[in-house]
Structures are given as C-alpha cells and as structure tokens.
Design an enzyme around this catalytic site. Structure first.
Site, mmCIF file in Angstrom:
data_model
loop_
_atom_site.group_PDB
_atom_site.id
_atom_site.type_symbol
_atom_site.label_atom_id
_atom_site.label_comp_id
_atom_site.label_asym_id
_atom_site.label_seq_id
_atom_site.Cartn_x
_atom_site.Cartn_y
_atom_site.Cartn_z
ATOM 1 N N SER A 21 -3.180 7.600 -5.491
ATOM 2 C CA SER A 21 -3.485 6.279 -6.035
ATOM 3 C C SER A 21 -4.895 6.250 -6.599
ATOM 4 O O SER A 21 -5.791 6.942 -6.103
ATOM 5 C CB SER A 21 -3.374 5.261 -4.901
ATOM 6 O OG SER A 21 -3.926 4.020 -5.269
ATOM 7 N N TYR A 45 -5.369 2.071 4.232
ATOM 8 C CA TYR A 45 -4.394 2.571 3.254
ATOM 9 C C TYR A 45 -5.060 3.562 2.303
ATOM 10 O O TYR A 45 -4.567 4.687 2.099
ATOM 11 C CB TYR A 45 -3.770 1.410 2.448
ATOM 12 C CG TYR A 45 -2.995 1.920 1.252
ATOM 13 C CD1 TYR A 45 -1.755 2.522 1.413
ATOM 14 C CD2 TYR A 45 -3.525 1.842 -0.043
ATOM 15 C CE1 TYR A 45 -1.059 3.039 0.328
ATOM 16 C CE2 TYR A 45 -2.840 2.344 -1.133
ATOM 17 C CZ TYR A 45 -1.604 2.944 -0.939
ATOM 18 O OH TYR A 45 -0.928 3.454 -2.026
ATOM 19 N N LYS A 82 -4.605 7.916 1.657
ATOM 20 C CA LYS A 82 -4.367 8.669 0.409
ATOM 21 C C LYS A 82 -5.421 9.757 0.247
ATOM 22 O O LYS A 82 -5.120 10.882 -0.169
ATOM 23 C CB LYS A 82 -4.358 7.716 -0.796
ATOM 24 C CG LYS A 82 -3.159 6.776 -0.814
ATOM 25 C CD LYS A 82 -1.831 7.518 -0.974
ATOM 26 C CE LYS A 82 -0.639 6.615 -0.800
ATOM 27 N NZ LYS A 82 0.642 7.320 -0.750
HETATM 28 P P1 NAD Z 1 7.777 1.072 -1.753
HETATM 29 O O1 NAD Z 1 7.371 0.491 -0.451
HETATM 30 O O2 NAD Z 1 8.606 0.260 -2.665
HETATM 31 O O3 NAD Z 1 8.537 2.466 -1.522
HETATM 32 C C1 NAD Z 1 8.262 3.298 -0.439
HETATM 33 C C2 NAD Z 1 9.593 3.669 0.174
HETATM 34 O O4 NAD Z 1 9.359 4.572 1.259
HETATM 35 C C3 NAD Z 1 10.346 2.478 0.748
HETATM 36 O O5 NAD Z 1 11.683 2.527 0.319
HETATM 37 C C4 NAD Z 1 10.240 2.662 2.264
HETATM 38 O O6 NAD Z 1 11.365 2.131 2.934
HETATM 39 C C5 NAD Z 1 10.139 4.173 2.370
HETATM 40 N N1 NAD Z 1 9.429 4.668 3.552
HETATM 41 C C6 NAD Z 1 8.221 4.289 4.021
HETATM 42 N N2 NAD Z 1 7.898 5.010 5.106
HETATM 43 C C7 NAD Z 1 8.930 5.879 5.318
HETATM 44 C C8 NAD Z 1 9.179 6.896 6.277
HETATM 45 N N3 NAD Z 1 8.316 7.161 7.261
HETATM 46 N N4 NAD Z 1 10.329 7.578 6.182
HETATM 47 C C9 NAD Z 1 11.237 7.327 5.202
HETATM 48 N N5 NAD Z 1 11.036 6.381 4.259
HETATM 49 C C10 NAD Z 1 9.899 5.667 4.324
HETATM 50 O O7 NAD Z 1 6.433 1.559 -2.481
HETATM 51 P P2 NAD Z 1 6.215 2.055 -3.965
HETATM 52 O O8 NAD Z 1 5.452 1.019 -4.689
HETATM 53 O O9 NAD Z 1 7.463 2.550 -4.537
HETATM 54 O O10 NAD Z 1 5.202 3.251 -3.697
HETATM 55 C C11 NAD Z 1 5.641 4.589 -3.588
HETATM 56 C C12 NAD Z 1 4.447 5.471 -3.325
HETATM 57 O O11 NAD Z 1 3.484 5.310 -4.358
HETATM 58 C C13 NAD Z 1 3.714 5.194 -2.014
HETATM 59 O O12 NAD Z 1 3.267 6.411 -1.481
HETATM 60 C C14 NAD Z 1 2.533 4.357 -2.474
HETATM 61 O O13 NAD Z 1 1.450 4.457 -1.589
HETATM 62 C C15 NAD Z 1 2.227 4.996 -3.801
HETATM 63 N N6 NAD Z 1 1.512 4.117 -4.736
HETATM 64 C C16 NAD Z 1 2.030 2.892 -5.029
HETATM 65 C C17 NAD Z 1 1.345 2.061 -5.908
HETATM 66 C C18 NAD Z 1 1.841 0.681 -6.220
HETATM 67 O O14 NAD Z 1 1.068 -0.156 -6.662
HETATM 68 N N7 NAD Z 1 3.116 0.378 -6.050
HETATM 69 C C19 NAD Z 1 0.137 2.494 -6.490
HETATM 70 C C20 NAD Z 1 -0.333 3.768 -6.164
HETATM 71 C C21 NAD Z 1 0.357 4.576 -5.285
HETATM 72 C C1 WQD Z 2 -4.409 -6.671 -9.752
HETATM 73 C C2 WQD Z 2 -5.438 -7.655 -10.244
HETATM 74 C C3 WQD Z 2 -6.463 -8.993 -8.534
HETATM 75 C C4 WQD Z 2 -2.912 -11.240 -7.406
HETATM 76 C C5 WQD Z 2 -3.486 -2.680 -5.368
HETATM 77 C C6 WQD Z 2 -3.981 -1.679 -4.368
HETATM 78 C C7 WQD Z 2 -4.068 -0.320 -4.977
HETATM 79 C C8 WQD Z 2 -2.749 0.076 -5.642
HETATM 80 C C9 WQD Z 2 -2.221 -0.998 -6.519
HETATM 81 C C10 WQD Z 2 -1.459 1.430 -4.144
HETATM 82 C C11 WQD Z 2 -6.664 -7.718 -9.353
HETATM 83 C C12 WQD Z 2 -5.672 -9.849 -9.484
HETATM 84 C C13 WQD Z 2 -3.775 -10.357 -8.006
HETATM 85 C C14 WQD Z 2 -3.074 -12.638 -7.621
HETATM 86 C C15 WQD Z 2 -4.934 -12.144 -9.066
HETATM 87 N N1 WQD Z 2 -1.716 0.314 -4.689
HETATM 88 N N2 WQD Z 2 -4.776 -10.813 -8.830
HETATM 89 N N3 WQD Z 2 -4.086 -13.026 -8.449
HETATM 90 O O1 WQD Z 2 -5.624 -4.832 -6.273
HETATM 91 O O2 WQD Z 2 -5.509 -3.515 -8.438
HETATM 92 O O3 WQD Z 2 -4.372 -2.674 -6.463
HETATM 93 O O4 WQD Z 2 -2.209 -2.256 -5.830
HETATM 94 O O5 WQD Z 2 -2.038 2.458 -4.152
HETATM 95 O O6 WQD Z 2 -4.390 0.560 -3.961
HETATM 96 O O7 WQD Z 2 -5.282 -2.081 -3.944
HETATM 97 O O8 WQD Z 2 -3.460 -4.667 -7.593
HETATM 98 O O9 WQD Z 2 -1.740 -6.267 -8.255
HETATM 99 O O10 WQD Z 2 -3.074 -6.713 -6.151
HETATM 100 O O11 WQD Z 2 -4.177 -6.931 -8.375
HETATM 101 O O12 WQD Z 2 -5.833 -12.562 -9.808
HETATM 102 O O13 WQD Z 2 -2.362 -13.477 -7.095
HETATM 103 O O14 WQD Z 2 -4.866 -8.968 -10.212
HETATM 104 O O15 WQD Z 2 -7.658 -9.623 -8.174
HETATM 105 O O16 WQD Z 2 -7.764 -7.873 -10.176
HETATM 106 P P1 WQD Z 2 -4.860 -3.970 -7.184
HETATM 107 P P2 WQD Z 2 -3.020 -6.174 -7.544
#
Ligand code: NAD
Ligand code: WQD
Length: 341
Positions: free
Chosen positions: A128, A153, A157
């Site tokens: 991330s 969190y 990562k």
């Molecule tokens: P999500 O929660 O929708 O998907 C994660 C999936 O993993 C879920 O289906 C959950 O049930 C499953 N899971 C969690 N722990 C588990 C375990 N121990 N065993 C088996 N299954 C398990 O999340 P997402 O948004 O699809 O994110 C996927 C990956 O990408 C994660 O590693 C997350 O940290 C990373 N990521 C997400 C974002 C984001 O903003 N969505 C940004 C950067 C990185």
């Molecule tokens: C985006 C922007 C808020 C909600 C998070 C995690 C990051 C990554 C992605 C996993 C920000 C603004 C939000 C609202 C708002 N996840 N906002 N009103 O914070 O960039 O990142 O998700 O790895 O680790 O920290 O994403 O979608 O929460 O916010 O104004 O009701 O929207 O302040 O600037 P963020 P977000």
C-alpha cells in the site's frame, strides 16, 4: 491446454474478486482462498456470472497452516500465489493492533512456510502507498523512503515488505516476489456484478460519496480544506480497481517468466493526484447526481497529498492504467445502484 493455477488469497474481497476475473480472462485458473471475514459469498456469484464458470473456492483461514497445506495438496501444481488476504481498516487497527499483526503478518508467515514446503515460487503481495507515510516530495517513486507508519495497519504492510525482502536475500532462496503498492483503489467492474461491499458506515471516500448520492447517507463531510494544496483538500491517486486487477496479471506473468530481480516493488496508481473536491465535482459530472456535501474538520492522521510516480511500473512492468477518474466514478455509481438502498 490446462490453465496455470494461481492461488488467490482474499479472492472474495473487493480487489481480489476483480483480480480473479482478470486472471481467468487472461487464461489463468484462479483458485480462491477466503475466510469471509470481510466479504460475502455473493461476491463470488458475481464472479461466476461474469465468467460463466465457477471458480474453485476453499473457505479457510490463511493463518491455519494445516488447512492451507490441505489446499496446496488438493490443488497440486499451483504455480503462484497472490496474497490479498489481510485486514485493512486503518481505524480498526488502532483499536485491535494484535488482531491486525496476527492476521496480516501471521498469515504471510504461514503462507510463506507452506509455499516453501510445496515448492511454489511466485508471490504477488498487496502492499500500500500507506508505507510512504507523509512524503517529503511528490510524486512518490519506489525509491522514496518509507516513514514510520501511523497505524498498526500501515506497520503490518511495512513488516510484510521487510519479511519478503529478507526472504529474497537469504542464501538459496528460490522465491520470486512482486510487491505492488496500491494507491487508492476505487470503482467496480463494468458489469456492476462485483464491487466494493463496505460493512457499516464507509470510512473511505468513494463509497461514502455513492451512498450519499443514493440517499443512504445524508451528507458527505469533506475532511478539511486548509491543507497546503491548490484547493485546500487532500490529494490522492485514485486507481480503477479493474486496472489494478490487471496489474496483478502482468505481475504474475513476470514472475512465471522469471524476469527481473527476485524481489521487486512497483507503485500501482494513475500518476495523477486529485483533490477531494475534484473527486466530488468529477462524480457530479460523471453521474449527473448533485452531491450533498459540507466542509468539516480535518481527519486525524490524514496525509495531505500523495500520488504515484508510475515510471517504473510503465517501463519495467509494462503496466499502465487506462481508466479516467470520471469513468471510475461512473462505475462506482453503477455498482451502488445495483446494491440499492
Ligand atoms: P477486502 O477486505 O475486500 O478483501 C480482503 C479479503 O481477504 C476478504 O475477502 C477477507 O474475507 C479475506 N481475508 C482476510 N483475512 C483472511 C485470512 N486470514 N484468511 C483468509 N481470508 C482472509 O480488502 P481489499 O480492499 O480487497 O484489499 C485487498 C488487499 O489489498 C489487502 O491486503 C489490503 O490491505 C490491500 N490494500 C487495499 C487497499 C484499499 O484501499 N482497498 C489499498 C492498498 C492495499
Ligand atoms: C481519501 C480522501 C480523506 C472520507 C486509506 C488508507 C490507506 C489505503 C487506502 C489500504 C482523504 C477524504 C474520506 C470522507 C473525506 N488503504 N475523505 N470524507 O485515507 O487515502 O487511504 O485507504 O492500504 O492505507 O489509509 O482513503 O478513502 O479514506 O480517503 O473527505 O467521508 O478522502 O480525508 O483525503 P485514504 P480514504
């Protein structure tokens, strides 16, 4: 010809379900592992409707080494793994740090052990942009120094990345790893059969926007407009989830082709930064919906501005996003409409 099997942990989740679709469409055979801690089986019905086939599913926890071994043994001939499974809510990680370290770091360790036992040597890991913290300069490249994480969190990562680099550097290592640092994934599949399923009140911007437009939430609060950015609101790099899913297909293929170093890191973003207010207005343009919003106080812990330098992804990985912000937001709205109220 039989398809190359790729294990997709967290394959029922938001990004994982889109990656399963792209993998299958690219000719791979995805095998899903999920414990449904943050997803529902309905997501897999959507996948099935899109693909016209049922993707094999193992309902297990990645922390359960025995269960994971059984999957590897039953499937046989797995060629690679994409490890999406993790807990991802920043706020919740501050409340439950132990659970986050266990689930995110623990599951990676267990997975790595089982992969080694079964001789599976290709891993794509979901990292991330959170690892960059508040960067000193923009855009961030893969060389930009990481900063101390401001949540458990984020720390998980960073730790997982460190573990994977240490494993790659060990003598005799045969594992090849690609760390993909996602920026802000948004939107949904064009079919609107799969998308993001936030539980409870969304913490992320786009589901809050679409739920507000749908009348589920009364009003969006923009968290602060006095940041040092052109319009005072935070800047992010919003990447369409299908583009992001495709980056995994490219990464898996690169690993199987044994190209590049044993461990490589790539930003996955658009290379563009958009402010919260730009997102609000782009949503209004893309959907014709008027969004009820107000400016509120800043949210603790928010990074003022971050977006990706994608030069390395384009030149080395050969990956580039193609979806515009408006198209991404239109897809998120279409998905919201299929979810209804
Ligand atoms: P999500 O929660 O929708 O998907 C994660 C999936 O993993 C879920 O289906 C959950 O049930 C499953 N899971 C969690 N722990 C588990 C375990 N121990 N065993 C088996 N299954 C398990 O999340 P997402 O948004 O699809 O994110 C996927 C990956 O990408 C994660 O590693 C997350 O940290 C990373 N990521 C997400 C974002 C984001 O903003 N969505 C940004 C950067 C990185
Ligand atoms: C985006 C922007 C808020 C909600 C998070 C995690 C990051 C990554 C992605 C996993 C920000 C603004 C939000 C609202 C708002 N996840 N906002 N009103 O914070 O960039 O990142 O998700 O790895 O680790 O920290 O994403 O979608 O929460 O916010 O104004 O009701 O929207 O302040 O600037 P963020 P977000």
């Amino acid at each position: 010809m039989s398809r190359t099997k790729i294990l997709v942990t967290g394959g029922a989740g938001y990004i994982g379900s889109h990656a399963v679709v792209e993998l299958y469409e690219a000719g791979f055979q995805p095998i899903i592992v999920d414990n449904f801690s943050n997803s529902q089986e309905s997501a897999l019905r959507g996948v099935e409707e899109i693909l016209g086939v049922r993707v094999p599913l193992h309902r297990i926890d990645c922390n359960d080494a025995e269960a994971l071994r059984a999957v590897f043994a039953e499937e046989g001939s797995l060629r690679g793994v994409i490890h999406f499974a993790a807990s991802k809510a920043v706020g919740e990680s501050l409340q439950k740090p132990l659970e986050y370290y266990q689930n995110n770091v623990g599951s990676l360790l267990t997975l790595l052990q089982v992969m080694r036992e079964f001789g599976v040597e290709a891993l794509v890991f979901s990292s991330s942009c959170t690892v960059y913290g508040i960067p000193d300069a923009l855009p961030v490249t893969e060389q930009t120094p990481t900063k101390k994480a401001n949540s458990p969190y984020g720390a998980t990562k960073q730790m997982c990345e460190d573990i994977l680099r240490d494993v790659a550097a060990a003598p005799g290592n045969t594992l090849r790893t690609i760390l993909l640092r996602y920026f802000n994934p948004i939107g949904a599949h064009a079919s609107a059969k799969i998308g993001e399923l936030p539980l409870g009140v969304p913490q992320n911007l786009i589901p809050y926007v679409t739920q507000t437009a749908a009348g589920i939430r009364e009003q969006l609060t923009v968290y602060g407009d006095t940041y040092d950015t052109p319009d005072g609101t935070n800047i992010r790099d919003y990447v369409h989830v299908v583009d992001l899913a495709k980056a995994h297909v490219v990464a898996v293929q690169r690993l199987l082709d044994k190209q590049g170093e044993t461990v490589e890191t790539f930003n996955v973003g658009t290379g563009r930064g958009n402010s919260v207010l730009e997102v609000v207005h782009a949503f209004e343009r893309a959907t014709g919906q008027k969004l009820n919003y107000k400016i509120g106080p800043a949210r603790a812990g928010d990074v003022p501005a971050i977006y990706a330098d994608v030069t390395k992804s384009v030149e080395v990985l050969g990956f580039q996003t193609t979806t515009t912000l408006e198209e991404s937001l239109a897809s998120a709205w279409k998905w919201q409409q299929t979810l209804g109220k």
